[in-house]
Design a protein around this motif. Sequence first.
Motif, PDB file in Angstrom:
ATOM      1  N   PHE A   2       0.850  -1.178   0.000  1.00 41.18           N
ATOM      2  CA  PHE A   2       0.000   0.000   0.000  1.00 41.18           C
ATOM      3  C   PHE A   2       0.893   1.237   0.000  1.00 41.18           C
ATOM      4  CE2 PHE A   2       0.751  -0.887   4.473  1.00 41.18           C
ATOM      5  CZ  PHE A   2       0.939   0.356   5.050  1.00 41.18           C
ATOM      6  N   SER A   3       0.378   2.289  -0.594  1.00 41.14           N
ATOM      7  CA  SER A   3       1.148   3.518  -0.745  1.00 41.14           C
ATOM      8  C   SER A   3       0.580   4.621   0.136  1.00 41.14           C
ATOM      9  CB  SER A   3       1.132   3.979  -2.207  1.00 41.14           C
ATOM     10  OG  SER A   3       1.724   3.015  -3.041  1.00 41.14           O
ATOM     11  N   ILE A   4       1.452   5.524   0.539  1.00 38.38           N
ATOM     12  CA  ILE A   4       1.046   6.711   1.277  1.00 38.38           C
ATOM     13  C   ILE A   4       1.355   7.926   0.424  1.00 38.38           C
ATOM     14  CG2 ILE A   4       1.396   8.104   3.350  1.00 38.38           C
ATOM     15  CD1 ILE A   4       2.197   5.603   4.826  1.00 38.38           C
ATOM     16  N   VAL A   5       0.349   8.791   0.266  1.00 42.75           N
ATOM     17  CA  VAL A   5       0.543  10.013  -0.507  1.00 42.75           C
ATOM     18  C   VAL A   5       0.305  11.211   0.393  1.00 42.75           C
ATOM     19  CG1 VAL A   5      -0.126   8.921  -2.685  1.00 42.75           C
ATOM     20  CG2 VAL A   5      -1.857  10.093  -1.301  1.00 42.75           C
ATOM     21  N   ASN A   6       0.950  12.300   0.056  1.00 41.82           N
ATOM     22  CA  ASN A   6       0.771  13.557   0.768  1.00 41.82           C
ATOM     23  C   ASN A   6      -0.614  14.111   0.440  1.00 41.82           C
ATOM     24  OD1 ASN A   6       0.825  16.251   1.620  1.00 41.82           O
ATOM     25  ND2 ASN A   6       3.008  16.474   1.172  1.00 41.82           N
ATOM     26  N   PRO A   7      -1.493  14.291   1.417  1.00 49.29           N
ATOM     27  CA  PRO A   7      -2.844  14.773   1.112  1.00 49.29           C
ATOM     28  C   PRO A   7      -2.873  16.208   0.577  1.00 49.29           C
ATOM     29  CG  PRO A   7      -2.499  14.701   3.482  1.00 49.29           C
ATOM     30  CD  PRO A   7      -1.320  14.026   2.857  1.00 49.29           C
ATOM     31  N   PHE A   8      -1.803  16.958   0.799  1.00 48.10           N
ATOM     32  CA  PHE A   8      -1.757  18.334   0.316  1.00 48.10           C
ATOM     33  C   PHE A   8      -1.662  18.399  -1.205  1.00 48.10           C
ATOM     34  CE2 PHE A   8       1.189  21.812  -1.007  1.00 48.10           C
ATOM     35  CZ  PHE A   8       0.259  22.837  -0.954  1.00 48.10           C
ATOM     36  N   ASP A   9      -0.751  17.609  -1.786  1.00 50.01           N
ATOM     37  CA  ASP A   9      -0.534  17.687  -3.231  1.00 50.01           C
ATOM     38  C   ASP A   9      -0.574  16.330  -3.930  1.00 50.01           C
ATOM     39  OD1 ASP A   9       1.828  16.574  -2.346  1.00 50.01           O
ATOM     40  OD2 ASP A   9       3.078  18.306  -2.812  1.00 50.01           O
ATOM     41  N   ALA A  10      -0.939  15.288  -3.217  1.00 50.52           N
ATOM     42  CA  ALA A  10      -1.086  13.934  -3.765  1.00 50.52           C
ATOM     43  C   ALA A  10       0.225  13.337  -4.256  1.00 50.52           C
ATOM     44  CB  ALA A  10      -2.127  13.907  -4.883  1.00 50.52           C
ATOM     45  N   THR A  11       1.366  13.867  -3.819  1.00 45.97           N
ATOM     46  CA  THR A  11       2.653  13.302  -4.218  1.00 45.97           C
ATOM     47  C   THR A  11       2.934  12.030  -3.421  1.00 45.97           C
ATOM     48  OG1 THR A  11       3.772  14.761  -2.638  1.00 45.97           O
ATOM     49  CG2 THR A  11       3.653  15.490  -4.932  1.00 45.97           C
ATOM     50  N   PHE A  12       3.650  11.117  -4.036  1.00 50.75           N
ATOM     51  CA  PHE A  12       3.986   9.837  -3.415  1.00 50.75           C
ATOM     52  C   PHE A  12       4.981  10.054  -2.286  1.00 50.75           C
ATOM     53  CE2 PHE A  12       6.985   6.278  -3.157  1.00 50.75           C
ATOM     54  CZ  PHE A  12       6.122   5.222  -2.897  1.00 50.75           C
ATOM     55  N   LEU A  13       4.730   9.418  -1.150  1.00 56.39           N
ATOM     56  CA  LEU A  13       5.640   9.508  -0.014  1.00 56.39           C
ATOM     57  C   LEU A  13       6.377   8.203   0.244  1.00 56.39           C
ATOM     58  CD1 LEU A  13       3.441  11.480   2.582  1.00 56.39           C
ATOM     59  CD2 LEU A  13       5.351  12.370   1.225  1.00 56.39           C
ATOM     60  N   SER A  14       5.650   7.091   0.268  1.00 54.40           N
ATOM     61  CA  SER A  14       6.283   5.820   0.614  1.00 54.40           C
ATOM     62  C   SER A  14       5.365   4.660   0.279  1.00 54.40           C
ATOM     63  CB  SER A  14       6.637   5.782   2.112  1.00 54.40           C
ATOM     64  OG  SER A  14       5.507   6.121   2.884  1.00 54.40           O
ATOM     65  N   GLU A  15       5.934   3.482   0.335  1.00 56.94           N
ATOM     66  CA  GLU A  15       5.179   2.260   0.053  1.00 56.94           C
ATOM     67  C   GLU A  15       5.557   1.199   1.075  1.00 56.94           C
ATOM     68  OE1 GLU A  15       3.928   0.464  -4.137  1.00 56.94           O
ATOM     69  OE2 GLU A  15       5.998  -0.058  -3.636  1.00 56.94           O
ATOM     70  N   TYR A  16       4.569   0.458   1.530  1.00 60.80           N
ATOM     71  CA  TYR A  16       4.802  -0.542   2.581  1.00 60.80           C
ATOM     72  C   TYR A  16       4.083  -1.840   2.250  1.00 60.80           C
ATOM     73  CZ  TYR A  16       6.335   3.488   5.324  1.00 60.80           C
ATOM     74  OH  TYR A  16       6.981   4.622   5.758  1.00 60.80           O
ATOM     75  N   GLN A  17       4.557  -2.886   2.904  1.00 62.07           N
ATOM     76  CA  GLN A  17       3.924  -4.191   2.824  1.00 62.07           C
ATOM     77  C   GLN A  17       3.534  -4.621   4.235  1.00 62.07           C
ATOM     78  OE1 GLN A  17       3.459  -6.515  -0.013  1.00 62.07           O
ATOM     79  NE2 GLN A  17       2.122  -7.339   1.593  1.00 62.07           N
ATOM     80  N   ALA A 159       1.918   5.301   8.533  1.00 63.78           N
ATOM     81  CA  ALA A 159       2.897   4.231   8.802  1.00 63.78           C
ATOM     82  C   ALA A 159       4.283   4.793   9.079  1.00 63.78           C
ATOM     83  CB  ALA A 159       2.942   3.258   7.625  1.00 63.78           C
ATOM     84  N   GLY A 160       4.626   5.891   8.427  1.00 58.31           N
ATOM     85  CA  GLY A 160       5.925   6.521   8.671  1.00 58.31           C
ATOM     86  C   GLY A 160       6.033   7.051  10.085  1.00 58.31           C
ATOM     87  N   CYS A 161       4.978   7.666  10.574  1.00 63.02           N
ATOM     88  CA  CYS A 161       4.943   8.132  11.967  1.00 63.02           C
ATOM     89  C   CYS A 161       5.068   6.955  12.919  1.00 63.02           C
ATOM     90  CB  CYS A 161       3.635   8.882  12.238  1.00 63.02           C
ATOM     91  SG  CYS A 161       3.445  10.455  11.366  1.00 63.02           S
ATOM     92  N   ALA A 162       4.403   5.853  12.593  1.00 60.17           N
ATOM     93  CA  ALA A 162       4.447   4.664  13.448  1.00 60.17           C
ATOM     94  C   ALA A 162       5.867   4.123  13.560  1.00 60.17           C
ATOM     95  CB  ALA A 162       3.516   3.594  12.890  1.00 60.17           C
ATOM     96  N   ILE A 163       6.584   4.133  12.464  1.00 56.86           N
ATOM     97  CA  ILE A 163       7.974   3.647  12.459  1.00 56.86           C
ATOM     98  C   ILE A 163       8.861   4.569  13.289  1.00 56.86           C
ATOM     99  CG2 ILE A 163       9.995   3.297  10.989  1.00 56.86           C
ATOM    100  CD1 ILE A 163       7.995   2.301   8.826  1.00 56.86           C
ATOM    101  N   LEU A 164       8.657   5.887  13.143  1.00 59.33           N
ATOM    102  CA  LEU A 164       9.437   6.848  13.929  1.00 59.33           C
ATOM    103  C   LEU A 164       9.178   6.666  15.422  1.00 59.33           C
ATOM    104  CD1 LEU A 164       9.198  10.211  11.918  1.00 59.33           C
ATOM    105  CD2 LEU A 164      11.136   8.635  12.089  1.00 59.33           C
ATOM    106  N   LEU A 165       7.933   6.362  15.779  1.00 50.32           N
ATOM    107  CA  LEU A 165       7.614   6.146  17.188  1.00 50.32           C
ATOM    108  C   LEU A 165       8.434   5.001  17.779  1.00 50.32           C
ATOM    109  CD1 LEU A 165       3.729   6.617  17.288  1.00 50.32           C
ATOM    110  CD2 LEU A 165       5.391   7.838  18.692  1.00 50.32           C
ATOM    111  N   GLU A 166       8.481   3.881  17.059  1.00 51.77           N
ATOM    112  CA  GLU A 166       9.268   2.755  17.567  1.00 51.77           C
ATOM    113  C   GLU A 166      10.745   3.133  17.670  1.00 51.77           C
ATOM    114  OE1 GLU A 166       8.907  -1.895  16.891  1.00 51.77           O
ATOM    115  OE2 GLU A 166       9.920  -0.944  15.190  1.00 51.77           O
ATOM    116  N   GLU A 167      11.209   3.899  16.718  1.00 55.63           N
ATOM    117  CA  GLU A 167      12.621   4.310  16.725  1.00 55.63           C
ATOM    118  C   GLU A 167      12.962   5.165  17.938  1.00 55.63           C
ATOM    119  OE1 GLU A 167      13.393   6.208  13.012  1.00 55.63           O
ATOM    120  OE2 GLU A 167      13.385   4.329  11.863  1.00 55.63           O
ATOM    121  N   ILE A 168      12.052   6.071  18.334  1.00 57.47           N
ATOM    122  CA  ILE A 168      12.389   6.928  19.471  1.00 57.47           C
ATOM    123  C   ILE A 168      12.355   6.146  20.786  1.00 57.47           C
ATOM    124  CG2 ILE A 168      11.624   9.029  18.309  1.00 57.47           C
ATOM    125  CD1 ILE A 168       9.169   9.018  20.118  1.00 57.47           C
TER     126      ILE A 168
END
Length: 450
Positions: A2-17, A159-168
């Motif tokens: 699944f992909s995550i896009v920036n809701p502001f401009d619909a640009t691609f941010l990341s992809e996860y499985q 999902a990116g925020c979730a990953i950063l949370l585990e990292e901190i």
Amino acid sequence: MFSIVNPFDATFLSEYQYITDNQAFYDCNLCKKSFVIWRTNTLDERLKIIENLIFILYKDKQNLAKQCTLEMGKPIRQSVAEVEKCILLCEYYLNNALNFLSPRTITTDGTESFVTYEPLGVILGVMPWNYPYWQVFRFAIPAIIAGNTVVLKHASNVAGCAILLEEIFIKAGFPEGIYKNLLISGEQVTNIIDLPYIKGVSLTGSEKAGVAVATKAASTIKKSVLELGGSNAFILLEDANIEKAVATAVTARMQNTGQSCIAAKRFLVHQSIYDTFLEKFKIAIKALKTGNPMDEDTDIGPLARVDLAEEIEKQVVKSVEMGAKIVVGGKRDKAFYTPTIMTNITTDMPVFKEEVFGPVAPVMPFDTFEEAVALSNSSEFGLGVSIFTEDIESIKQKIHLFEEGAVFINALVKSDPALPFGGVKKSGYGRELAENGIKEFVNVKTVYIK
């Protein structure tokens, strides 16, 4: 994938499985093994790592805020404030956890009686996207301080925020398996709840998700805490300070682009001040700046996803078809929805009877206090209510009339680390924050000695 896009401009941010069930089970088992050691650590030892976590939050504040704004569109100033609120929560429990979790001596006919508070085990958190850090912290920090370990299923679009949370948590020095992020789908959650060593689940989210999780938890006889939707009334009585009420109303409805369970969603105004309030409210709403959420002066960003903006559009359009009038706003552009004020509201319209998770403010007059109470209580939700009046002593005698988890007088409903947070009716059950929150996932053990 699944992909995550920036809701502001619909640009691609990341992809996860999504990870497999087997990988998720492995991670949960790791937390089970870590719990055996973590529960034996002294409270002082746990709190020392919380001190480290506070330092990491300060250090990584801007990076965390940026990721939040990119993934769900929160104006950057508000993203920074969200991280700062997480720090405040950590500091609160740092100062109060010892008092909350110390054994309590009870006077009985025995020679000695006391109550202890012991951790349960691995606790599952299912968290939403609208406050991707704060929602997690207010669940996870008290649970971990109490001696539990935590596995977390976060919303996929952050999902990116979730990953950063585990990292901190790792940077702060928490041992492996104290806090674990599970990149799983909603459908996989029930399989996690089924694991015998998952001892409880806390969910913040929709009513539908709450029913599914609570049903599953109950079927396995496991504790659950639910923080679901809200449709808070914002009531101006005849003697309200209009200037203060208007300023508060703007924040109460438009903060986080209206995407908050505790946002004011139904504005009930005494007939005698209705026109004055509406005119001042309209001017204040028009003054809000909509734009790029990465800009420091932006007040209103996009909704977190296009489909969320489309759902709000449907609710507004249906209400207009039923007779409502749009005073300000009422337009959608992709994921953006303009800050909106609506009048000619009736109780059967979607903008009144449903939760509108965005920047829409229906304003409705009333004639008597009893009518205001009835309108406020007519919602299926019961998270909170704001009441504006100069007669504080009088309204304090009437607080019991409101079917809510919280009553805020001359202020917007907010979550505060020092105050229990939660609702009644379809807003859920259980409490987060304060002493109540840290004791939701503990074994309250009675000890009696003859």
